[in-house]
Design an enzyme around this catalytic site. Structure first.
Site, short mmCIF file in Angstrom:
data_model
loop_
_atom_site.label_atom_id
_atom_site.label_comp_id
_atom_site.label_asym_id
_atom_site.label_seq_id
_atom_site.Cartn_x
_atom_site.Cartn_y
_atom_site.Cartn_z
N CYS A 198 37.85 32.82 22.65
CA CYS A 198 36.62 33.30 21.89
C CYS A 198 35.64 32.29 22.63
CB CYS A 198 36.58 33.54 20.23
SG CYS A 198 35.34 34.04 19.74
N ASP A 218 42.43 34.75 22.22
CA ASP A 218 42.67 35.80 21.94
C ASP A 218 42.97 36.21 22.92
OD1 ASP A 218 40.35 36.49 20.21
OD2 ASP A 218 38.80 35.68 21.99
N ILE A 241 46.53 44.56 46.07
CA ILE A 241 47.15 43.47 45.09
C ILE A 241 48.31 43.06 45.51
CG2 ILE A 241 46.89 42.78 43.02
CD1 ILE A 241 44.06 43.13 44.34
N GLU A 242 48.33 41.59 45.18
CA GLU A 242 49.76 41.08 46.12
C GLU A 242 49.98 40.63 43.85
OE1 GLU A 242 52.15 38.90 46.00
OE2 GLU A 242 50.50 37.02 45.69
N HIS A 268 35.49 39.51 24.80
CA HIS A 268 36.35 40.79 25.47
C HIS A 268 36.27 41.93 26.23
CE1 HIS A 268 38.33 40.80 20.69
NE2 HIS A 268 38.61 39.38 21.90
#
Length: 151
Positions: free
Chosen positions: A49, A56, A71-72, A90
């Protein structure tokens, strides 16, 4: 194996200190002519946070339709780990992860669901996508039930 031009896969790498210091990498997609969906699930994503510094926790589901690049996954794991000591709300964390993947991999389509565990009694779910899914792409449900307490 061909040279994939990656710096982390197959090597011992320290966890990055922050998302800005993390290196998200891509590799060529050998099936770039095929429309398909790939899914990454991170059930233990953590951040802090930005106000209280309290941890969180989220369950992230990342769906993407790759184009020329994938994406590797080790670099993704390290990128996600870099949020562990990063203070951010968030909504910001969820969208930041998705936009970084879009920047690096340039997928045909991407969506992310960030299912955040309650703090202060309120779970927060965050959803973002690049636009409508391409026609003909099978997009399964993300499989995460809405949060339900004891009620």
């Amino acid at each position: 194996m061909t040279d994939l031009n990656v710096t982390q896969l197959g090597r011992v790498v320290d966890a990055p200190e922050s998302p800005e210091a993390a290196v998200l990498e891509r590799v060529p997609n050998p099936q770039s002519d095929v429309l398909y969906l790939a899914r990454f699930v991170a059930p233990e994503f953590t951040s802090l946070c930005p106000v209280t510094g309290q941890p969180d926790f989220a369950h992230l589901v990342i769906d993407y339709a790759p184009g020329d690049w994938l994406i590797e996954s080790k670099s993704l794991k390290l990128y996600l780990t870099s949020f562990r000591n990063h203070g951010s709300f968030h909504e910001d964390c969820t969208v930041k992860v998705a936009r970084k993947i879009v920047e690096i991999a340039q997928p045909r389509w991407l969506r992310i669901g960030g299912y955040w565990y309650p703090r202060g009694g309120i779970p927060i779910d965050v959803f973002w996508q690049t636009g409508p899914a391409p026609e003909g792409l099978w997009v399964p449900d993300q499989g995460v039930a809405p949060y339900r307490g004891r009620g």
